[in-house]
Design an enzyme around this catalytic site. Structure first.
Site, mmCIF file in Angstrom:
data_model
loop_
_atom_site.group_PDB
_atom_site.id
_atom_site.type_symbol
_atom_site.label_atom_id
_atom_site.label_comp_id
_atom_site.label_asym_id
_atom_site.label_seq_id
_atom_site.Cartn_x
_atom_site.Cartn_y
_atom_site.Cartn_z
ATOM 1 N N TYR A 91 -35.794 -11.350 61.028
ATOM 2 C CA TYR A 91 -34.757 -11.149 62.053
ATOM 3 C C TYR A 91 -35.073 -9.918 62.899
ATOM 4 O O TYR A 91 -35.261 -8.817 62.385
ATOM 5 C CB TYR A 91 -33.418 -10.967 61.347
ATOM 6 C CG TYR A 91 -32.192 -11.127 62.205
ATOM 7 C CD1 TYR A 91 -31.680 -12.379 62.488
ATOM 8 C CD2 TYR A 91 -31.511 -10.019 62.706
ATOM 9 C CE1 TYR A 91 -30.526 -12.533 63.238
ATOM 10 C CE2 TYR A 91 -30.368 -10.156 63.463
ATOM 11 C CZ TYR A 91 -29.881 -11.414 63.732
ATOM 12 O OH TYR A 91 -28.741 -11.556 64.472
ATOM 13 N N SER A 186 -37.526 -13.475 55.081
ATOM 14 C CA SER A 186 -36.137 -13.371 55.515
ATOM 15 C C SER A 186 -35.805 -14.502 56.491
ATOM 16 O O SER A 186 -35.820 -15.667 56.111
ATOM 17 C CB SER A 186 -35.878 -11.977 56.102
ATOM 18 O OG SER A 186 -34.505 -11.761 56.312
ATOM 19 N N ASP A 273 -30.979 -7.580 46.572
ATOM 20 C CA ASP A 273 -31.036 -7.818 48.013
ATOM 21 C C ASP A 273 -29.633 -7.782 48.609
ATOM 22 O O ASP A 273 -28.767 -8.587 48.251
ATOM 23 C CB ASP A 273 -31.686 -9.182 48.264
ATOM 24 C CG ASP A 273 -32.148 -9.381 49.689
ATOM 25 O OD1 ASP A 273 -31.570 -8.759 50.595
ATOM 26 O OD2 ASP A 273 -33.074 -10.184 49.897
#
Length: 323
Positions: A91, A186, A273
């Site tokens: 991202y 991710s 996480d």
């Protein structure tokens, strides 16, 4: 960071019943029929000053035929079609500079990196605009961009771009079309899962601490620095739109799509996480439709296994693809 999600035993037991739209397959069939011919990809040589890797600036038609940029790296001494790794980015990241990401080509693979449209402000610059305007009321970021209608959502475009890159890789003369893997960290991991589900010719899938999985739970348990917080901010203002929001996002949820994937997969999941909570990643892992394995990093946050996991990926992928 403290452990804020389920522990490993809880993650192994967590097998949610996700909302699967009745027209999910039709939605994606219509989307992927809508233009973007991977045979029209263009590759222009780039002088990086390096002698052992040849690099090309790639321009590949993505969603609606819109040009999406990337890099193609090839080992300089390759004399036959190679196995290929197609990589999607985290991202905010863009494709970066042409000499930045050389691991897979140095290991003997063709390596095609996709720029993320409209991104490239974090860690690595990008160069692909998203020509679609932000709808009114969108929270900065991408998860609420077009959230009123799955046909207008940003991730419909980005997932389509990702499918086109995998298809283009299989058509490149330097690539063995029977040995194409997709991977990403991710956001890129979520894209890799989606491509594995939507592109049946992919040979291996390597999602690394994947985003876009079990999105409803991610919104509820992720930390404030996660992109999932964009949905929290949106629904804190638009209190009556939760059903509409989560219905739209279900079309784009990699855990919803995961059962449709059949290629072998290697996941990585980090138990601390805060960005992509481990339970959400395990939701995709448990639902994944092909043979699968996972590496769990008990004491890591969103960085996951980093270089140690990259070595795990290389060993695993050579077992699947050779090279």
């Amino acid at each position: 960071m403290p452990l804020t999600d389920l522990d490993l035993a809880g993650c192994l037991a967590y097998r949610p019943e996700l909302d699967v739209p009745a027209d999910l397959d039709g939605f994606w069939a219509r989307t992927l029929d809508g233009g973007g011919d991977p045979a029209a990809a263009v590759y222009e040589p780039v002088d990086t000053g390096l002698t052992q890797i040849r690099t090309y600036a790639a321009t590949i038609p993505g969603f609606g035929g819109e040009p999406v940029r990337g890099w193609l790296h090839l080992p300089a001494n390759a004399d036959r079609p190679l196995p290929c790794v197609v990589e999607y980015l985290g991202y905010g990241r863009g494709r970066g500079l042409p000499h930045e990401k050389l691991f897979w080509a140095a290991a003997g693979f063709a390596h095609l990196i996709m720029d993320s449209r409209g991104q490239g402000w974090s860690a690595a610059t990008g160069g692909t605009p998203d020509p679609h305007p932000y709808p009114a009321g969108t929270v900065p970021g991408f998860l609420t961009r077009g959230v009123a209608d799955p046909a207008e959502h940003y991730y419909r475009r980005l997932i389509t771009d990702a499918v086109r890159f995998a298809e283009a890789a299989r058509r490149h003369p330097a690539v063995d079309p029977a040995r194409v893997a997709v991977t990403g960290f991710s956001q890129g991991g979520g894209l890799a899962l989606a491509v594995g589900a939507l592109c049946p010719d992919v040979t291996a899938v390597m999602p690394d601490v994947p985003f876009l999985c079990d999105i409803r739970r991610g919104v509820r348990v992720a930390g404030p620095d996660s992109p999932y917080a964009e949905v929290v901010e949106y629904l804190a203002l638009h209190r009556d739109r939760a059903d509409q929001v989560f219905r739209t996002l279900s079309y784009l949820d990699a855990a919803v799509l995961a059962p449709r994937a059949t290629a072998p997969a290697l996941f990585s999941i980090a138990l601390r996480d805060q960005v992509c909570p481990p339970s959400t990643c395990f939701a995709a892992y448990h639902r994944y439709g092909g043979d699968k394995d996972v590496r769990v990093y008990e004491f890591n946050d969103h960085e996951g296994g980093e270089a140690a996991h990259q070595r795990e990926q290389l060993t695993w992928l050579r077992g699947i693809l050779g090279g």
